[in-house]
Enzyme design. Sequence first.
Site, PDB file in Angstrom:
ATOM      1  N   VAL A 101       0.826  -1.206   0.000  1.00  0.00           N
ATOM      2  CA  VAL A 101       0.000   0.000   0.000  1.00  0.00           C
ATOM      3  C   VAL A 101       0.857   1.252   0.000  1.00  0.00           C
ATOM      4  O   VAL A 101       0.587   2.214  -0.739  1.00  0.00           O
ATOM      5  CB  VAL A 101      -0.945  -0.026   1.221  1.00  0.00           C
ATOM      6  N   ASP A 102       1.894   1.283   0.818  1.00  0.00           N
ATOM      7  CA  ASP A 102       2.732   2.480   0.963  1.00  0.00           C
ATOM      8  C   ASP A 102       3.388   2.859  -0.366  1.00  0.00           C
ATOM      9  O   ASP A 102       3.344   4.003  -0.804  1.00  0.00           O
ATOM     10  CB  ASP A 102       3.797   2.216   2.032  1.00  0.00           C
ATOM     11  N   ASP A 103       4.014   1.878  -1.010  1.00  0.00           N
ATOM     12  CA  ASP A 103       4.662   2.150  -2.295  1.00  0.00           C
ATOM     13  C   ASP A 103       3.643   2.559  -3.348  1.00  0.00           C
ATOM     14  O   ASP A 103       3.889   3.475  -4.135  1.00  0.00           O
ATOM     15  CB  ASP A 103       5.418   0.909  -2.778  1.00  0.00           C
TER      16      ASP A 103
END
Length: 499
Positions: A269-271
């Site tokens: 999710v972060d990337d």
Amino acid sequence: MPLAKTIHRLGGLENTNSYVRFYLALVGALGWELVPAIPPELMLLPNWFFINIYEMSSWTRGIVIPMAILSAIRPDWRLPERARVDELFKNPAHKAAAFDWSEKTISWKNFFLALDRAFKVYEKLPWKPFRQRALREAKRWVLEHIERTEGLAAIYPAMMNSIFALMAVGLGPDDPLTRREIQEFSRFEIEEANTIRLQPCVSPVWDTCIAMVSLEEAGVAPDHPELVKAAEWILAKQILGTGDWQVKNKDGEPGGWAFEFRNDHYPDVDDTAFVLMALQRVKYPDEKRMEAAIRRGIQWLLSMQNRDGGWGAFDRDNDRRFICNIPFADHNAMIDPSTADVTARVLECLGRFGWSAGHPALQRAVKFLLKDQCDDGSWFGRWGVNYVYGTSGVLRSLETVSLNAKDYCQRAATWLKSVQKPDGSFGESLLSYHVESSKGQGNSTASQTAWGLIGLLAATEPGDPAALQAAEYLVTQQTTTARGAKQTSPVPASRAFSI
């Protein structure tokens, strides 16, 4: 022995975690009875059962499943008899100190410790009815997850364990598959002079996106050839195949990005949120391709929102905290629940694409962030160090959806100012993960100061003295260029950052 004295001072070998004990047992330096059981029969538990491999975090699965194979086979890789570690126990009569019973009789810890004892008895039985089937399932899982990736889970512990597991099941170091894993693993080696160390993974997607956003923030034209070239590379990295995330997210369509060069089972999710922000401002020649990639990415992000309104990193609703009491879960990363920093990244991403704070998904995210805020106004950041990073990220996200004037933002800004050093800098050490009194404390660094500045700019008025002082610190600490000339701001820092 100086080393033995140091180990005794730190509590002795009896206070090491399960992974240290496992690797010592693997080479015969420690008995298996001192290692928590990791039975491969875990592979046979259905996904609906309250404990199964998909209730563990993605990185734990990649680490533990090869360990389960090794724990069952226990290959004969013993060192010479003289290679023992008995002297490293501070109290030889209490070797299992790290796995003592809890004083609270009825507890998850005691439940799992009792289960661990039962599995140790099971290991001694001559007949294990499910063992061979479990080993086949574990081997199948490892082989499947080595495909479409540059090493199992593309992280060093999982890759190392996979090499050992492949050798244990009969695929020697010269087998093409084992050799490939060894080659991928060797890419993590960093040799300097007479030393060698291993990095845990590589981060090309993340690094490229940070560089792209930095160039965009600095005013580089959206159709600049280097930005277009970077976007082309990033677009080619979008993961459109299957992955572990689909076990708990059956309706979501693929569209995320991973951290590494290739890790198709584990987009995160972060990337993905950072990728989308980096691509947003690029004027890419093939507009339809760009629009389709962004649409898929946003849809994937939305599908990964947890029931509590936040986002974790790799899985949805991976938050059964009781399994953190399993004896081999003492690496403190057994689950992948919602965190403030990842939730903030998604919130900022959606806000930059024009989503308002009134959208139901964003309302749920903000509700999670308010619940997760510490009493002093800060936020814990799991994937960076730590409260300065987490607080800054949340403030930036709330500014993006025009909520930065709220009381909870002002409390966070006040906390940032309270930990800012007299010279305007910020610093925080890894100790803050374990010692609350060390929050926001540590040696000054450019990265920590930049995070602090981002948070201050998001929550304070233009020209705020604390923000100006942080900017001044960064300008004066800027390193020399390759040509040896000192970079200077074209205008005084107090004006360059009065935005």
